[in-house]
Design a protein around this motif. Structure first.
Motif, PDB file in Angstrom:
ATOM      1  N   MET A   1     -20.466 -20.135 -39.907  1.00 28.53           N
ATOM      2  CA  MET A   1     -21.356 -20.692 -40.946  1.00 28.53           C
ATOM      3  C   MET A   1     -20.603 -21.685 -41.818  1.00 28.53           C
ATOM      4  O   MET A   1     -19.416 -21.513 -42.073  1.00 28.53           O
ATOM      5  CB  MET A   1     -21.887 -19.534 -41.802  1.00 28.53           C
ATOM      6  N   ALA A   2     -21.310 -22.675 -42.323  1.00 28.85           N
ATOM      7  CA  ALA A   2     -20.663 -23.739 -43.083  1.00 28.85           C
ATOM      8  C   ALA A   2     -20.216 -23.269 -44.463  1.00 28.85           C
ATOM      9  O   ALA A   2     -20.853 -22.408 -45.068  1.00 28.85           O
ATOM     10  CB  ALA A   2     -21.633 -24.907 -43.234  1.00 28.85           C
ATOM     11  N   THR A   3     -19.121 -23.842 -44.934  1.00 28.69           N
ATOM     12  CA  THR A   3     -18.635 -23.575 -46.291  1.00 28.69           C
ATOM     13  C   THR A   3     -18.893 -24.809 -47.155  1.00 28.69           C
ATOM     14  O   THR A   3     -18.533 -25.926 -46.775  1.00 28.69           O
ATOM     15  CB  THR A   3     -17.128 -23.278 -46.274  1.00 28.69           C
ATOM     16  N   ILE A   4     -19.548 -24.551 -48.312  1.00 27.91           N
ATOM     17  CA  ILE A   4     -20.003 -25.661 -49.142  1.00 27.91           C
ATOM     18  C   ILE A   4     -19.340 -25.609 -50.510  1.00 27.91           C
ATOM     19  O   ILE A   4     -19.214 -24.535 -51.110  1.00 27.91           O
ATOM     20  CB  ILE A   4     -21.544 -25.594 -49.287  1.00 27.91           C
ATOM     21  N   LEU A   5     -18.907 -26.761 -51.012  1.00 28.97           N
ATOM     22  CA  LEU A   5     -18.330 -26.828 -52.354  1.00 28.97           C
ATOM     23  C   LEU A   5     -19.362 -27.421 -53.317  1.00 28.97           C
ATOM     24  O   LEU A   5     -19.920 -28.485 -53.046  1.00 28.97           O
ATOM     25  CB  LEU A   5     -17.067 -27.694 -52.344  1.00 28.97           C
ATOM     26  N   ILE A   6     -19.631 -26.692 -54.423  1.00 25.67           N
ATOM     27  CA  ILE A   6     -20.577 -27.195 -55.417  1.00 25.67           C
ATOM     28  C   ILE A   6     -19.787 -27.645 -56.638  1.00 25.67           C
ATOM     29  O   ILE A   6     -19.027 -26.857 -57.216  1.00 25.67           O
ATOM     30  CB  ILE A   6     -21.574 -26.091 -55.840  1.00 25.67           C
ATOM     31  N   ILE A   7     -19.961 -28.894 -57.024  1.00 26.77           N
ATOM     32  CA  ILE A   7     -19.254 -29.410 -58.202  1.00 26.77           C
ATOM     33  C   ILE A   7     -20.297 -29.821 -59.249  1.00 26.77           C
ATOM     34  O   ILE A   7     -21.115 -30.715 -59.002  1.00 26.77           O
ATOM     35  CB  ILE A   7     -18.378 -30.634 -57.861  1.00 26.77           C
ATOM     36  N   SER A 105     -35.143 -28.359 -56.480  1.00 32.26           N
ATOM     37  CA  SER A 105     -35.990 -27.343 -55.851  1.00 32.26           C
ATOM     38  C   SER A 105     -35.158 -26.742 -54.722  1.00 32.26           C
ATOM     39  O   SER A 105     -34.516 -27.479 -53.962  1.00 32.26           O
ATOM     40  CB  SER A 105     -37.274 -27.980 -55.298  1.00 32.26           C
ATOM     41  N   SER A 106     -35.126 -25.383 -54.667  1.00 30.21           N
ATOM     42  CA  SER A 106     -34.226 -24.782 -53.660  1.00 30.21           C
ATOM     43  C   SER A 106     -34.615 -25.198 -52.241  1.00 30.21           C
ATOM     44  O   SER A 106     -33.756 -25.391 -51.388  1.00 30.21           O
ATOM     45  CB  SER A 106     -34.198 -23.252 -53.786  1.00 30.21           C
ATOM     46  N   GLU A 107     -35.906 -25.352 -52.007  1.00 25.42           N
ATOM     47  CA  GLU A 107     -36.326 -25.777 -50.668  1.00 25.42           C
ATOM     48  C   GLU A 107     -35.736 -27.139 -50.308  1.00 25.42           C
ATOM     49  O   GLU A 107     -35.195 -27.332 -49.224  1.00 25.42           O
ATOM     50  CB  GLU A 107     -37.853 -25.932 -50.664  1.00 25.42           C
ATOM     51  N   LYS A 108     -35.874 -28.061 -51.242  1.00 25.66           N
ATOM     52  CA  LYS A 108     -35.376 -29.426 -51.012  1.00 25.66           C
ATOM     53  C   LYS A 108     -33.864 -29.409 -50.781  1.00 25.66           C
ATOM     54  O   LYS A 108     -33.352 -30.092 -49.884  1.00 25.66           O
ATOM     55  CB  LYS A 108     -35.733 -30.295 -52.236  1.00 25.66           C
ATOM     56  N   VAL A 109     -33.172 -28.580 -51.566  1.00 22.36           N
ATOM     57  CA  VAL A 109     -31.722 -28.489 -51.411  1.00 22.36           C
ATOM     58  C   VAL A 109     -31.368 -28.019 -49.996  1.00 22.36           C
ATOM     59  O   VAL A 109     -30.541 -28.611 -49.306  1.00 22.36           O
ATOM     60  CB  VAL A 109     -31.112 -27.512 -52.455  1.00 22.36           C
ATOM     61  N   LEU A 110     -32.062 -26.955 -49.538  1.00 22.51           N
ATOM     62  CA  LEU A 110     -31.722 -26.388 -48.228  1.00 22.51           C
ATOM     63  C   LEU A 110     -32.002 -27.363 -47.086  1.00 22.51           C
ATOM     64  O   LEU A 110     -31.202 -27.479 -46.148  1.00 22.51           O
ATOM     65  CB  LEU A 110     -32.482 -25.064 -48.016  1.00 22.51           C
ATOM     66  N   VAL A 111     -33.130 -28.081 -47.170  1.00 19.92           N
ATOM     67  CA  VAL A 111     -33.453 -29.054 -46.114  1.00 19.92           C
ATOM     68  C   VAL A 111     -32.403 -30.160 -46.088  1.00 19.92           C
ATOM     69  O   VAL A 111     -31.899 -30.546 -45.017  1.00 19.92           O
ATOM     70  CB  VAL A 111     -34.861 -29.670 -46.359  1.00 19.92           C
ATOM     71  N   THR A 112     -32.029 -30.644 -47.271  1.00 22.07           N
ATOM     72  CA  THR A 112     -31.068 -31.746 -47.340  1.00 22.07           C
ATOM     73  C   THR A 112     -29.699 -31.318 -46.809  1.00 22.07           C
ATOM     74  O   THR A 112     -29.050 -32.049 -46.056  1.00 22.07           O
ATOM     75  CB  THR A 112     -30.940 -32.225 -48.805  1.00 22.07           C
ATOM     76  N   VAL A 113     -29.283 -30.104 -47.181  1.00 22.38           N
ATOM     77  CA  VAL A 113     -28.004 -29.580 -46.700  1.00 22.38           C
ATOM     78  C   VAL A 113     -28.024 -29.440 -45.171  1.00 22.38           C
ATOM     79  O   VAL A 113     -27.102 -29.878 -44.469  1.00 22.38           O
ATOM     80  CB  VAL A 113     -27.697 -28.217 -47.369  1.00 22.38           C
ATOM     81  N   ALA A 114     -29.102 -28.865 -44.647  1.00 25.11           N
ATOM     82  CA  ALA A 114     -29.184 -28.658 -43.199  1.00 25.11           C
ATOM     83  C   ALA A 114     -29.140 -29.994 -42.461  1.00 25.11           C
ATOM     84  O   ALA A 114     -28.459 -30.126 -41.438  1.00 25.11           O
ATOM     85  CB  ALA A 114     -30.465 -27.895 -42.847  1.00 25.11           C
ATOM     86  N   ASN A 115     -29.846 -30.986 -42.980  1.00 26.78           N
ATOM     87  CA  ASN A 115     -29.844 -32.303 -42.328  1.00 26.78           C
ATOM     88  C   ASN A 115     -28.463 -32.927 -42.311  1.00 26.78           C
ATOM     89  O   ASN A 115     -28.022 -33.461 -41.287  1.00 26.78           O
ATOM     90  CB  ASN A 115     -30.789 -33.266 -43.063  1.00 26.78           C
ATOM     91  N   ALA A 116     -27.794 -32.850 -43.452  1.00 31.81           N
ATOM     92  CA  ALA A 116     -26.468 -33.476 -43.536  1.00 31.81           C
ATOM     93  C   ALA A 116     -25.491 -32.786 -42.591  1.00 31.81           C
ATOM     94  O   ALA A 116     -24.678 -33.439 -41.931  1.00 31.81           O
ATOM     95  CB  ALA A 116     -25.949 -33.424 -44.964  1.00 31.81           C
ATOM     96  N   LEU A 117     -25.583 -31.450 -42.482  1.00 33.93           N
ATOM     97  CA  LEU A 117     -24.685 -30.733 -41.579  1.00 33.93           C
ATOM     98  C   LEU A 117     -24.987 -31.074 -40.126  1.00 33.93           C
ATOM     99  O   LEU A 117     -24.086 -31.203 -39.300  1.00 33.93           O
ATOM    100  CB  LEU A 117     -24.806 -29.215 -41.801  1.00 33.93           C
ATOM    101  N   ARG A 118     -26.282 -31.228 -39.822  1.00 35.87           N
ATOM    102  CA  ARG A 118     -26.647 -31.546 -38.441  1.00 35.87           C
ATOM    103  C   ARG A 118     -26.108 -32.928 -38.061  1.00 35.87           C
ATOM    104  O   ARG A 118     -25.568 -33.121 -36.982  1.00 35.87           O
ATOM    105  CB  ARG A 118     -28.171 -31.504 -38.271  1.00 35.87           C
TER     106      ARG A 118
END
Ligand SMILES: Nc1ncnc2c1ncn2[C@@H]1O[C@H](COP(=O)(O)OP(=O)(O)OP(=O)(O)O)[C@@H](O)[C@H]1O
Ligand SMILES: [Mg+2]
Length: 455
Positions: A1-7, A105-118
């Motif tokens: 699973m991916a590791t994400i840094l939040i700043i 919005s948590s939904e928007k965050v998750l979609v954006t993160v998934a797209n960038a990782l893909r």
């Protein structure tokens, strides 16, 4: 699973985002400002960064720039409560993967993160594929003649000198031509290949120089020839020995003056095309027979490169076997195979009259046909019909059966007897298998064995 840094400098955003990401299965680390974020980045590997734009210590865009200096590929998603179009554009220009507007919005965050990782995965896969392709164009072999050849390629490549590559079928002439192109300053321009033996004689002029619309039946539109297509690049004239004499004269003119006209055209075209030619024929002999122009030969043969046949550099066979075994397993999606020691020895003792191409195809056949992890000597004997060392080259096939005091019929019988005995031995005396190997009906083989006196 991916590791994400939040700043982010807002504590509640760090907490909320970390929780949202954790529920989705991501690991995350938090940093309360740009400085501490950069510090974490330099000591730990992350797959993605979520980065606030407005922070008291350093501006998010500056942090992004520094991240880019450390890692050009790491996806960074910018977040801002005061998003303006200009800021978003600036962020993307310095390499932000995406932009999120606050409140998040948590939904928007998750979609954006998934797209960038893909996207990041795709980029990595693409890079792997490219390095696989690079592996394919690499030349293998460390024998003295090959080392000398690499040196010659290195010296010839950066120049504009014409190269004539000679060597038997399958020795790697095209590979050398490509290596010269790739190591020249023309590498980012086209490498264009023409197989002179494959183009019909009446079309070769238009193939090389192009034609104007209506210049001959079938010329329904203007067409650029290979010389033009290869402008500022390299033109590889393969099988140059098969170039018709009439065309040789026209080729000579381009090589001498650097000019030509399209078929049916009056405009004189000038191109900067480097020519590399190859042949498996003896051009000197062809000159003697009046089939090849001597002046053209000298124009092409500025830098002569010769590829020795595999039987003259047996030291290379082991490395080639290894190289093509790995390639064939990957191409055919098979687990990595290995050769048994005996199989290796057996293969190394054989001549490959078709040279590297034959060796490569043989390995591919073994990888496809042999189910186990280890390829044994019996598999090699079953699937390949190899010539023993010394059987090719100057000795014509069948010479071993020749006798000056026998009729052809009797020599043929001797040959047939020897071949059938060999097949039977290969198959441990199993007649059905031997028949299959020889492409005969079982009953037919029995009849032959009886006639030839084979028990
Ligand atoms: N030294 C080498 N290392 C790795 N692969 C090689 C080497 N030499 C040849 N090959 C591979 O063997 C195959 C045949 O090579 P290539 O097509 O360059 O030979 P060729 O001399 O042009 O043959 P032909 O005269 O039949 O056209 C290609 O797949 C090439 O990639
Ligand atoms: Mg070739």
């Amino acid at each position: 699973m991916a590791t994400i840094l939040i700043i982010d400098d807002e504590q509640n955003i760090l907490v909320t985002l970390a929780r949202v990401l954790k529920l989705e299965g991501y690991r995350s680390e938090v940093a309360g400002g740009g400085t501490i974020g950069l510090k974490k980045l330099s000591s730990q590997a992350f797959d993605l960064v979520l980065l606030d734009v407005k922070m008291p210590d350093i501006d998010g865009l500056q942090v992004l720039e520094r991240i880019r200096a450390i890692d050009a590929q790491l996806p960074v998603i910018m977040m801002s409560g005061h998003a303006t179009v200009e800021m978003a554009v600036a962020a993307v220009r310095i390499g932000a993967a995406d932009f999120l507007e606050k409140p998040l919005s948590s939904e928007k965050v998750l979609v954006t993160v998934a797209n960038a990782l893909r996207l990041r995965r795709l980029v990595e896969e693409n890079r792997d594929l490219k390095s696989l392709a690079g592996l394919q164009s690499d030349m293998v072999g460390d024998s003295p003649p090959m080392r000398a050849l690499y040196e010659q390629i290195e010296r010839a490549a950066p120049s504009n000198g014409r190269v004539l590559i000679t060597g038997e079928n399958g020795t790697g002439k095209e590979l050398v031509a490509r290596a010269i192109h790739e190591n020249s300053h023309r590498a980012s321009d086209p490498f264009v290949k023409v197989n002179c033996a494959a183009v019909p004689h009446d079309l070769i002029e238009s193939e090389l120089f192009g034609h104007e619309k209506g210049s001959f039946t079938g010329a329904s539109s203007q067409r650029r020839g290979k010389f033009e297509q290869a402008d500022s690049g390299t033109l590889f004239l393969d099988e140059i020995g098969d170039m018709p004499l009439a065309m040789q004269a026209k080729l000579l003119r381009v090589l001498q003056e650097g000019e030509f006209e399209r078929v049916g055209g009056s405009e004189t075209l000038v191109v900067d095309t480097r020519v590399i030619a190859a042949t498996n024929q003896d051009l000197k002999a062809a000159i003697g027979q009046g089939k090849f122009r001597e002046d053209l030969f000298y124009r092409l043969n500025v830098i002569p490169l010769h590829l020795p046949p595999l039987r003259e550099r047996r030291e290379d066979i082991a490395a080639l076997l290894d190289h093509f075994l790995t390639l064939a397993c990957r191409h055919n999606n098979r687990r990595q195979r290995r050769f048994s020691v005996k199989a290796l020895q057996y293969l190394e003792q054989h001549d490959f009259p078709g040279n590297v191409r034959e060796l490569k195809n043989s390995i591919e056949r073994l990888v496809i046909m042999v189910p186990g992890d280890e390829i044994a000597i019996a598999d090699v004997k079953r699937w390949l019909s190899l010539d023993p060392a010394g059987s090719t080259g100057t000795t014509p096939a069948g010479a071993g059966f020749y006798s000056s005091d026998l009729a052809l019929k009797d020599m043929m019988a001797n040959a047939e007897r020897a071949l059938i005995q060999q097949a039977l031995q290969d198959c441990q005396g199993h007649v059905t298998n031997a028949a299959r190997q020889l492409g005969l009906e079982r009953s037919h083989l029995y009849k032959k064995m009886k006639n030839l006196g084979i028990k």
